[in-house]
Design an enzyme around this catalytic site. Sequence first.
Site, mmCIF file in Angstrom:
data_model
loop_
_atom_site.group_PDB
_atom_site.id
_atom_site.type_symbol
_atom_site.label_atom_id
_atom_site.label_comp_id
_atom_site.label_asym_id
_atom_site.label_seq_id
_atom_site.Cartn_x
_atom_site.Cartn_y
_atom_site.Cartn_z
ATOM 1 N N SER A 39 14.328 -26.719 9.525
ATOM 2 C CA SER A 39 14.107 -27.450 10.942
ATOM 3 C C SER A 39 12.875 -28.190 11.030
ATOM 4 O O SER A 39 11.871 -27.963 10.573
ATOM 5 C CB SER A 39 14.031 -26.121 11.844
ATOM 6 N N GLU B 137 11.242 -28.019 13.633
ATOM 7 C CA GLU B 137 10.196 -27.107 14.240
ATOM 8 C C GLU B 137 8.824 -26.427 12.955
ATOM 9 O O GLU B 137 7.984 -26.179 13.472
ATOM 10 C CB GLU B 137 10.829 -25.801 14.720
ATOM 11 N N TYR C 65 9.670 -18.820 15.744
ATOM 12 C CA TYR C 65 10.884 -19.466 14.902
ATOM 13 C C TYR C 65 10.426 -20.358 13.702
ATOM 14 O O TYR C 65 11.201 -20.475 12.613
ATOM 15 C CB TYR C 65 11.564 -20.120 15.901
ATOM 16 N N GLY D 217 28.449 -20.919 15.752
ATOM 17 C CA GLY D 217 27.423 -21.690 16.556
ATOM 18 C C GLY D 217 27.865 -23.135 16.435
ATOM 19 O O GLY D 217 28.933 -23.582 16.134
ATOM 20 N N ASP E 187 26.747 -26.023 15.050
ATOM 21 C CA ASP E 187 26.877 -26.494 13.814
ATOM 22 C C ASP E 187 27.962 -26.003 12.784
ATOM 23 O O ASP E 187 28.455 -26.989 12.373
ATOM 24 C CB ASP E 187 25.627 -26.753 12.869
ATOM 25 N N GLN F 278 18.466 -16.526 14.634
ATOM 26 C CA GLN F 278 18.167 -16.781 15.877
ATOM 27 C C GLN F 278 17.532 -18.139 16.192
ATOM 28 O O GLN F 278 16.316 -18.170 15.576
ATOM 29 C CB GLN F 278 17.185 -15.276 16.157
HETATM 30 P P1 NDP Z 1 23.472 -21.596 17.130
HETATM 31 O O1 NDP Z 1 22.278 -21.004 17.829
HETATM 32 O O2 NDP Z 1 24.493 -22.226 18.005
HETATM 33 O O3 NDP Z 1 24.223 -20.649 16.176
HETATM 34 C C1 NDP Z 1 23.439 -19.651 15.383
HETATM 35 C C2 NDP Z 1 24.721 -18.887 14.719
HETATM 36 O O4 NDP Z 1 24.007 -17.819 14.112
HETATM 37 C C3 NDP Z 1 25.658 -18.358 15.508
HETATM 38 O O5 NDP Z 1 26.871 -18.396 15.030
HETATM 39 C C4 NDP Z 1 24.986 -16.967 15.683
HETATM 40 O O6 NDP Z 1 26.275 -15.826 15.626
HETATM 41 C C5 NDP Z 1 24.882 -16.738 14.122
HETATM 42 N N1 NDP Z 1 23.847 -15.349 13.990
HETATM 43 C C6 NDP Z 1 22.775 -15.291 14.621
HETATM 44 N N2 NDP Z 1 22.307 -14.101 14.077
HETATM 45 C C7 NDP Z 1 23.097 -13.742 13.002
HETATM 46 C C8 NDP Z 1 22.991 -12.502 12.307
HETATM 47 N N3 NDP Z 1 22.233 -11.582 12.332
HETATM 48 N N4 NDP Z 1 24.086 -12.482 11.353
HETATM 49 C C9 NDP Z 1 25.144 -13.366 11.162
HETATM 50 N N5 NDP Z 1 25.226 -14.351 12.098
HETATM 51 C C10 NDP Z 1 24.185 -14.514 13.083
HETATM 52 O O7 NDP Z 1 22.690 -22.821 16.219
HETATM 53 P P2 NDP Z 1 22.884 -24.008 15.706
HETATM 54 O O8 NDP Z 1 24.407 -24.269 15.251
HETATM 55 O O9 NDP Z 1 22.208 -25.047 16.822
HETATM 56 O O10 NDP Z 1 22.056 -24.298 14.483
HETATM 57 C C11 NDP Z 1 22.662 -23.807 13.205
HETATM 58 C C12 NDP Z 1 21.312 -23.519 12.060
HETATM 59 O O11 NDP Z 1 20.578 -24.807 11.918
HETATM 60 C C13 NDP Z 1 20.171 -22.412 12.570
HETATM 61 O O12 NDP Z 1 19.853 -21.928 11.761
HETATM 62 C C14 NDP Z 1 19.150 -23.416 13.349
HETATM 63 O O13 NDP Z 1 18.146 -22.469 13.537
HETATM 64 C C15 NDP Z 1 19.183 -24.595 12.516
HETATM 65 N N6 NDP Z 1 18.519 -25.544 13.033
HETATM 66 C C16 NDP Z 1 19.421 -26.388 14.351
HETATM 67 C C17 NDP Z 1 18.744 -27.545 14.877
HETATM 68 C C18 NDP Z 1 19.466 -27.913 16.145
HETATM 69 O O14 NDP Z 1 19.000 -28.905 16.743
HETATM 70 N N7 NDP Z 1 20.658 -27.597 16.508
HETATM 71 C C19 NDP Z 1 17.639 -28.144 14.014
HETATM 72 C C20 NDP Z 1 17.441 -27.854 12.901
HETATM 73 C C21 NDP Z 1 17.807 -26.539 12.456
HETATM 74 P P3 NDP Z 1 26.721 -15.239 17.497
HETATM 75 O O15 NDP Z 1 27.984 -16.092 17.687
HETATM 76 O O16 NDP Z 1 26.957 -14.063 17.018
HETATM 77 O O17 NDP Z 1 25.533 -15.502 18.012
HETATM 78 P P1 GDR Z 2 13.658 -26.898 20.450
HETATM 79 O O1 GDR Z 2 14.829 -27.262 21.509
HETATM 80 O O2 GDR Z 2 12.720 -26.044 21.036
HETATM 81 O O3 GDR Z 2 13.270 -28.289 20.209
HETATM 82 O O4 GDR Z 2 14.446 -26.417 19.306
HETATM 83 P P2 GDR Z 2 14.854 -27.045 23.075
HETATM 84 O O5 GDR Z 2 16.193 -27.928 23.464
HETATM 85 O O6 GDR Z 2 14.876 -25.664 23.553
HETATM 86 O O7 GDR Z 2 13.709 -27.618 23.720
HETATM 87 C C1 GDR Z 2 13.108 -29.180 23.529
HETATM 88 C C2 GDR Z 2 12.055 -29.367 24.274
HETATM 89 O O8 GDR Z 2 12.249 -29.385 25.722
HETATM 90 C C3 GDR Z 2 11.083 -28.890 26.272
HETATM 91 N N1 GDR Z 2 11.737 -28.293 27.535
HETATM 92 C C4 GDR Z 2 12.576 -27.181 27.848
HETATM 93 N N2 GDR Z 2 13.279 -26.572 26.740
HETATM 94 C C5 GDR Z 2 14.212 -25.670 27.198
HETATM 95 N N3 GDR Z 2 14.894 -25.205 26.507
HETATM 96 N N4 GDR Z 2 14.434 -25.580 28.809
HETATM 97 C C6 GDR Z 2 13.593 -26.336 29.578
HETATM 98 O O9 GDR Z 2 13.732 -25.994 30.862
HETATM 99 C C7 GDR Z 2 12.828 -27.247 29.287
HETATM 100 N N5 GDR Z 2 11.843 -28.006 29.668
HETATM 101 C C8 GDR Z 2 11.214 -28.558 28.937
HETATM 102 C C9 GDR Z 2 10.683 -27.843 25.391
HETATM 103 O O10 GDR Z 2 9.386 -27.216 25.693
HETATM 104 C C10 GDR Z 2 10.881 -28.421 24.151
HETATM 105 O O11 GDR Z 2 9.352 -29.100 23.857
HETATM 106 C C11 GDR Z 2 15.766 -26.924 18.932
HETATM 107 C C12 GDR Z 2 16.432 -25.709 18.367
HETATM 108 O O12 GDR Z 2 17.815 -26.020 18.092
HETATM 109 C C13 GDR Z 2 16.056 -25.169 16.892
HETATM 110 O O13 GDR Z 2 16.672 -24.140 16.552
HETATM 111 C C14 GDR Z 2 15.995 -26.230 16.099
HETATM 112 O O14 GDR Z 2 15.507 -25.889 14.782
HETATM 113 C C15 GDR Z 2 15.113 -27.366 16.769
HETATM 114 O O15 GDR Z 2 15.589 -27.690 17.754
HETATM 115 C C16 GDR Z 2 14.864 -28.555 15.754
#
Ligand code: NDP
Ligand code: GDR
Length: 321
Positions: free
Chosen positions: A125, A127, A149, A13, A15, A83
């Site tokens: 998160s 969220e 979520y 992913g 991060d 997820q």
């Molecule tokens: P991504 O969606 O980019 O990555 C998620 C990762 O989880 C991928 O490597 C995916 O693998 C893996 N994964 C999903 N399901 C499973 C499973 N059942 N078993 C093993 N691996 C699995 O997320 P981010 O890198 O953006 O975020 C990292 C973490 O931080 C997540 O937990 C997210 O919820 C949390 N988070 C993210 C924020 C953000 O703004 N980015 C903010 C706050 C929290 P695959 O490649 O196979 O799909």
């Molecule tokens: P978020 O991220 O739900 O905050 O979760 P996302 O970028 O999906 O949405 C941010 C805000 O934008 C509004 N929005 C839209 N969002 C998407 N995806 N597509 C659109 O077309 C659109 N239009 C408006 C959304 O309603 C929302 O308010 C992310 C994820 O990385 C989580 O895993 C993580 O935990 C949180 O950030 C912190």
Amino acid sequence: MSQKTALITGITGQDGSYLAELLLSMNYRVVGMVRRTSTINFDRIKHIQEQVDIVQGDLLDQSSMMDIVREYQPDEVYNLAAQSFVPTSFSQPVLTGEFTALGVTRILEAIRHVKPNTRFYQASSSEMFGKVQEVPQRESTPLYPRSPYGVAKVYGHWITVNYRESYDLFACSGILFNHESPRRGLEFVTHKVTHAVAKIKLGLQKELRMGNLDARRDWGFAGDYVRAMWLMLQQDHPDDYVIATGETHAVSELLDVAFSYVGLNYQDHVIIDPKFYRPAEVDLLIGDPAKAKKALGWEPQVSFKVLVHMMVDADLAELKK
Ligand code: NDP
Ligand code: GDR
């Protein structure tokens, strides 16, 4: 000092890829857990693939987690797998709970039974704050999640706290606000927008369909945020920290910054499509990172504007290839 081993779940992913780079630069042995897929997708880590140990496991499978901890004996585990897309959590709520909530317990159980001195990081998160009970949000702000979520992440957060208190594990929960980068999944709003801007600029697309433009988020750069994860595990005591910039911006501002960077007006291209609205929305997020600044010495380096420009530039470069 002997080489440390870190296990990263979710290494494929956004991060996971930045964290792996950071840990490799500090001479860690990095073990990345990946789930079995019919087609391998290591795009984000292909440049470091030779330097990490890739191991198969799944958050749904307890014995795979036990085996990995037993075999690699990690000093640190970063649980980034989940997820992570909020809209999918409404359409697949049970699966989201299995991965994002119970998955945390499975890995904590593996650590507790196999190597209890392992240091553990849980990717919590903003969220979890959902319908916010306080502005800005800090570690003590009451939680009020607004999606399956968010609810699953609340479980993950509290089970981490509970294992710390019940079994004395070194378990930390990082409450990270939105963080983005050129490696962000294309379905998230920042990358959806910057990618569309690049395509429109290059004449490959005309319109962009969006949801709620009034939602506000505290957006930072993923490269800054993975440093905070590592810092949490280097402290004398485990604790929970909010990681954020302390600034909030509306989705409409994101559109304005991205489109105007390439000389376009977003109002000429954006169409509101109810399909992108969520059953329940998180209207306003803004974090207070004061505790992380004081205890970890952590501060973000990349501003909102620089972040958005970086993503537009990366998308333009990629599309021109
Ligand atoms: P991504 O969606 O980019 O990555 C998620 C990762 O989880 C991928 O490597 C995916 O693998 C893996 N994964 C999903 N399901 C499973 C499973 N059942 N078993 C093993 N691996 C699995 O997320 P981010 O890198 O953006 O975020 C990292 C973490 O931080 C997540 O937990 C997210 O919820 C949390 N988070 C993210 C924020 C953000 O703004 N980015 C903010 C706050 C929290 P695959 O490649 O196979 O799909
Ligand atoms: P978020 O991220 O739900 O905050 O979760 P996302 O970028 O999906 O949405 C941010 C805000 O934008 C509004 N929005 C839209 N969002 C998407 N995806 N597509 C659109 O077309 C659109 N239009 C408006 C959304 O309603 C929302 O308010 C992310 C994820 O990385 C989580 O895993 C993580 O935990 C949180 O950030 C912190």
